[in-house]
Scaffold this active site. Structure first.
Site, mmCIF file in Angstrom:
data_model
loop_
_atom_site.group_PDB
_atom_site.id
_atom_site.type_symbol
_atom_site.label_atom_id
_atom_site.label_comp_id
_atom_site.label_asym_id
_atom_site.label_seq_id
_atom_site.Cartn_x
_atom_site.Cartn_y
_atom_site.Cartn_z
ATOM 1 N N LEU B 11 0.821 -1.206 0.000
ATOM 2 C CA LEU B 11 0.000 0.000 0.000
ATOM 3 C C LEU B 11 0.861 1.266 0.000
ATOM 4 C CD1 LEU B 11 -2.613 -1.052 2.745
ATOM 5 C CD2 LEU B 11 -3.026 -0.888 0.266
ATOM 6 N N SER B 12 0.270 2.352 -0.447
ATOM 7 C CA SER B 12 0.929 3.652 -0.317
ATOM 8 C C SER B 12 1.201 3.905 1.171
ATOM 9 C CB SER B 12 0.008 4.736 -0.881
ATOM 10 O OG SER B 12 0.562 6.018 -0.671
ATOM 11 N N SER B 83 1.936 -1.400 -7.322
ATOM 12 C CA SER B 83 1.667 -2.564 -8.194
ATOM 13 C C SER B 83 0.602 -3.475 -7.576
ATOM 14 C CB SER B 83 2.963 -3.331 -8.494
ATOM 15 O OG SER B 83 3.781 -3.505 -7.340
#
Lengths: 179, 179
Positions: B11-12, B83
């Site tokens: 995750l970001s 991704s």
């Protein structure tokens, strides 16, 4: 050995990919080399880009970005791309040199009538018929380099001559030894 | 030493870039390394792409293309990119392995509540407010790896621990010596 960028510019069909392939093959046993071909790059990095000036510039800048990444790791990178705009080529040269990588501009020159007569890919015929728009040399400009490191005339010189002139200029820039 | 690709997904805000930078720095004196960061790549290679699934996939495939070019020349390439799609990561793994480059998938895992609480770039706040659409973990899916070479929990382990686990897996794949 240090990396560098050998940038072959010229009309479609002038012989950029052919010469880049031949030179890269000749040097491959002596140092790390890579060939970035404009057509391949359009497939892998620039699918969807048009042939408008901004999109052509984006394509050239992407190739140059990848070339710098490789040059940073000691690779001698051959770029074969029409790259029709002088300002854009000068910009990628400046970025390359600022990063410490020699930039060798090779003007692969053949007169328009020659490449039209060759028409290896049948593209000039389509461009003249209006089936392809923004085609360099037909319906889009090509700005020749004013001070390329080397100019080769593929209509007047043999491939072997062109290759040795390109290899010689790389040797002069210490990008290849033992010649 | 042979090249390879270390692909950090998550995750970001999970810590991909931080960990990739730390590992790359630790190894830089021992072998050629390069870091391809998803955010940088969007600037240089993928400006104009959206966060739709096809555009995300295109972005991931471009990063992987550049990573393979570098790995081919002996570089150990760290990729830090969300991704989010398993199928796409598996596809780039297959292309990498087919080209003879080891592919190490690192799942940088932190629970959504942790990364939302961190919100380093303020993006989760904007995503929850609806100011950013298609935001991974909020309004877009994240598919965790099923069989990553290594998983690190950045909410439970120290950065030093995560770094040593990643370095250890690279040593196990003969991508770094002398540890």
């Amino acid at each position: 050995m240090r990396g560098g960028i050998v940038w072959l510019t010229g009309l479609s069909g002038a012989g950029k990919s052919t010469l880049a392939t031949a030179v890269a093959r000749e040097l491959a046993t002596r140092r790390p080399v890579e060939l970035l071909d404009g057509d391949d790059i359009r497939t892998f990095l620039s699918a969807g880009l048009s042939f408008s000036r901004p999109d052509r510039d984006t394509n050239v800048q992407r190739i140059a970005y990848v070339a710098r990444l490789l040059a940073k790791h000691g690779v001698l990178v051959f770029v074969a791309a029409i790259s029709p705009y002088r300002e854009t080529r000068d910009a990628v040269r400046a970025l390359s040199e600022a990063a410490g990588h020699p930039f060798i501009e090779v003007y692969v020159n053949a007169p328009l009538e020659t490449v039209v007569a060759r028409d290896v890919k049948g593209l000039y015929k389509k461009a003249h018929a209006g089936e392809i728009s923004s085609f360099t040399g037909v319906s889009d400009p090509y700005e020749p380099p004013l001070h390329p490191e080397v100019e080769v005339r593929t209509d007047m010189s043999s491939q072997a001559d062109c290759v040795s002139r390109i290899v010689a200029i790389m040797a002069a820039h210490a990008l290849v030894h033992g010649l």
